[in-house]
Design a protein around this motif. Structure first.
Motif, PDB file in Angstrom:
ATOM      1  N   THR A  74       1.042  -0.960   0.255  1.00 21.22           N
ATOM      2  CA  THR A  74       0.020  -0.073   0.221  1.00 21.22           C
ATOM      3  C   THR A  74       0.697   1.464  -0.098  1.00 21.22           C
ATOM      4  O   THR A  74       1.799   1.266   1.070  1.00 21.22           O
ATOM      5  CB  THR A  74      -0.983   0.163   1.439  1.00 21.22           C
ATOM      6  OG1 THR A  74      -1.672  -0.946   1.505  1.00 21.22           O
ATOM      7  CG2 THR A  74      -1.730   1.572   1.536  1.00 21.22           C
ATOM      8  N   THR A  75       0.493   2.160  -0.901  1.00 26.29           N
ATOM      9  CA  THR A  75       0.942   3.105  -1.299  1.00 26.29           C
ATOM     10  C   THR A  75       0.268   4.573   0.158  1.00 26.29           C
ATOM     11  O   THR A  75      -1.124   4.692  -0.196  1.00 26.29           O
ATOM     12  CB  THR A  75       1.617   4.157  -2.306  1.00 26.29           C
ATOM     13  OG1 THR A  75       2.563   3.371  -3.026  1.00 26.29           O
ATOM     14  CG2 THR A  75       2.468   5.438  -2.291  1.00 26.29           C
ATOM     15  N   ILE A  76       1.063   5.296   0.744  1.00 27.59           N
ATOM     16  CA  ILE A  76       0.381   5.831   1.559  1.00 27.59           C
ATOM     17  C   ILE A  76       1.076   7.764   1.029  1.00 27.59           C
ATOM     18  O   ILE A  76       2.432   7.440   1.194  1.00 27.59           O
ATOM     19  CB  ILE A  76       0.301   5.900   2.674  1.00 27.59           C
ATOM     20  CG1 ILE A  76       1.369   5.824   3.983  1.00 27.59           C
ATOM     21  CG2 ILE A  76      -0.803   5.252   3.127  1.00 27.59           C
ATOM     22  CD1 ILE A  76       1.533   5.332   5.379  1.00 27.59           C
ATOM     23  N   CYS A  77       0.458   9.028   1.693  1.00 32.09           N
ATOM     24  CA  CYS A  77       0.858   9.923   1.728  1.00 32.09           C
ATOM     25  C   CYS A  77       1.829  11.085   2.281  1.00 32.09           C
ATOM     26  O   CYS A  77       1.243   9.605   4.241  1.00 32.09           O
ATOM     27  CB  CYS A  77       0.121  11.354   1.749  1.00 32.09           C
ATOM     28  SG  CYS A  77      -0.679  11.179  -0.375  1.00 32.09           S
ATOM     29  N   GLY A 104       3.154  11.886   6.099  1.00 33.74           N
ATOM     30  CA  GLY A 104       1.815  12.431   7.114  1.00 33.74           C
ATOM     31  C   GLY A 104       0.896  11.189   7.687  1.00 33.74           C
ATOM     32  O   GLY A 104      -0.223  11.833   8.691  1.00 33.74           O
ATOM     33  N   ASN A 105       0.255  10.497   6.446  1.00 31.54           N
ATOM     34  CA  ASN A 105      -0.898   9.490   7.118  1.00 31.54           C
ATOM     35  C   ASN A 105      -0.571   7.802   6.996  1.00 31.54           C
ATOM     36  O   ASN A 105       0.920   7.957   7.455  1.00 31.54           O
ATOM     37  CB  ASN A 105      -1.496   9.196   5.177  1.00 31.54           C
ATOM     38  CG  ASN A 105      -2.133  10.726   5.303  1.00 31.54           C
ATOM     39  OD1 ASN A 105      -2.490  11.262   6.152  1.00 31.54           O
ATOM     40  ND2 ASN A 105      -2.523  10.690   3.860  1.00 31.54           N
ATOM     41  N   SER A 106      -1.027   7.266   7.949  1.00 31.76           N
ATOM     42  CA  SER A 106      -0.580   5.662   8.608  1.00 31.76           C
ATOM     43  C   SER A 106      -1.975   4.821   7.574  1.00 31.76           C
ATOM     44  O   SER A 106      -3.392   5.357   7.117  1.00 31.76           O
ATOM     45  CB  SER A 106      -1.285   6.170   9.968  1.00 31.76           C
ATOM     46  OG  SER A 106      -1.794   6.620  10.109  1.00 31.76           O
ATOM     47  N   VAL A 107      -1.646   3.774   8.298  1.00 36.35           N
ATOM     48  CA  VAL A 107      -2.383   2.387   7.659  1.00 36.35           C
ATOM     49  C   VAL A 107      -2.771   2.171   8.838  1.00 36.35           C
ATOM     50  O   VAL A 107      -1.708   1.458   9.178  1.00 36.35           O
ATOM     51  CB  VAL A 107      -2.126   2.328   6.276  1.00 36.35           C
ATOM     52  CG1 VAL A 107      -0.818   1.403   6.368  1.00 36.35           C
ATOM     53  CG2 VAL A 107      -2.743   1.267   5.516  1.00 36.35           C
ATOM     54  N   SER A 156      -1.190   0.249  13.539  1.00 36.48           N
ATOM     55  CA  SER A 156      -1.314   1.302  13.009  1.00 36.48           C
ATOM     56  C   SER A 156       0.363   1.999  12.223  1.00 36.48           C
ATOM     57  O   SER A 156       0.975   2.572  13.448  1.00 36.48           O
ATOM     58  CB  SER A 156      -2.367   2.733  13.224  1.00 36.48           C
ATOM     59  OG  SER A 156      -2.180   3.772  12.654  1.00 36.48           O
ATOM     60  N   GLY A 192       2.633   4.403   9.874  1.00 33.83           N
ATOM     61  CA  GLY A 192       2.972   5.693   9.131  1.00 33.83           C
ATOM     62  C   GLY A 192       4.506   5.461   8.448  1.00 33.83           C
ATOM     63  O   GLY A 192       4.649   6.960   7.982  1.00 33.83           O
TER      64      GLY A 192
END
Length: 267
Positions: free
Chosen positions: A227-230, A232-235, A260, A262
């Motif tokens: 998964t690719t996130i921006c 400052g975001n988390s998954v 979670s 980041g």
């Protein structure tokens, strides 16, 4: 004297015996289904049970699931059965004594480590369907059907046409804990509408596991694609397919079912 760990007698219009862990170390029956009659719309279901019977040091008459005395429309599904120390003519699954008809056997894992059989059916007309089972006997033929003995499900299928997708494999049910992660049983069942296993875990609805326990092997476990996130975001990482179990995340060393994160990395 024989004892009954669970005894269902003269039940009509459906019902079920599900999600039980049955243990007995003396002579007797694990689940005895006696003169039980389901209907086409509401069969009597025996499903998702662990049945362990016997003492490996003593020869006793032990039976796992016993269907008898005119029972009909009984579906025996997704059970794990282990018989030990039993004498000849005993079996993990038995269909005996009277005109039992329309009995269905699917996705069962039955092993006999004494001197008996995995499956014994007195009259051939009793069984309507039987497939995707594992029938194993350590010291004798695995199956007796209408007076004939068969060493394996392959031989049984060749003679009767039943159990085309079944197998004869030692499931290593050596204790009353019959949870397994053997690849032989993983996704080898057929879809029959059972959505939950003995532990309350969800079943694969198209290719469930054989036996009472639905499991995920280490070799096939995945959290999904990368998964690719921006910045400052988390998954949230985790798996809804595992209800029970112990978690240890690397490299965070968290022990919760979900975490979670980041930071980029491999988890």
């Amino acid at each position: 004297a024989n004892t009954f760990r669970m005894y269902v007698n003269t039940a009509y219009n459906g019902g079920s015996v599900r999600y039980n862990n049955i243990y007995g170390n003396s002579a007797g029956f694990g689940i005895n289904i006696d003169n039980v009659k389901g209907t086409q719309n509401s069969p009597f279901v025996v499903a998702n049970n662990f049945v362990y019977m016997g003492d490996s040091s003593t020869a006793t008459n032990n039976f796992g699931i016993y269907v008898q005395n005119g029972s009909n429309l009984v579906h025996v599904l997704h059970n794990s059965i282990s018989i030990h120390g039993a004498t000849a003519n005993t079996a993990g699954i038995n269909v005996q004594n009277g005109p039992n008809v329309d009995i269905v056997l699917h996705n069962n894992n039955a092993a006999h480590y004494g001197g008996g059989l995995a499956l014994s059916v007195e009259a051939g007309f009793s069984v309507l369907q039987s497939d995707a089972n594992n029938f194993y006997a350590a010291n004798t033929d695995a199956i007796r059907f209408a007076g004939a003995d068969y060493s394996s499900t392959a031989a049984f299928n060749a003679a009767t046409g039943l159990d085309a997708n079944s197998m004869t494999v030692d499931p290593m049910f050596l204790t009353e804990d019959m949870h397994t992660c053997m690849a032989d049983f993983d996704n080898k069942g057929i879809a029959i509408g059972e959505t939950m296993d003995i532990d309350g875990d969800s079943r694969n609805t198209s290719t469930p596991d054989i036996g009472a326990d639905e499991f995920i092997r280490e070799e096939t476990f995945s959290l999904g694609p990368d998964t690719t996130i921006c910045p400052g975001n988390s998954v949230v990482l985790g798996s809804e397919n595992i209800v029970d179990g112990t978690w240890l995340w690397n490299p965070t060393f968290d022990t919760t079912a979900q975490i979670s994160v980041g930071a980029a990395g491999e988890y």
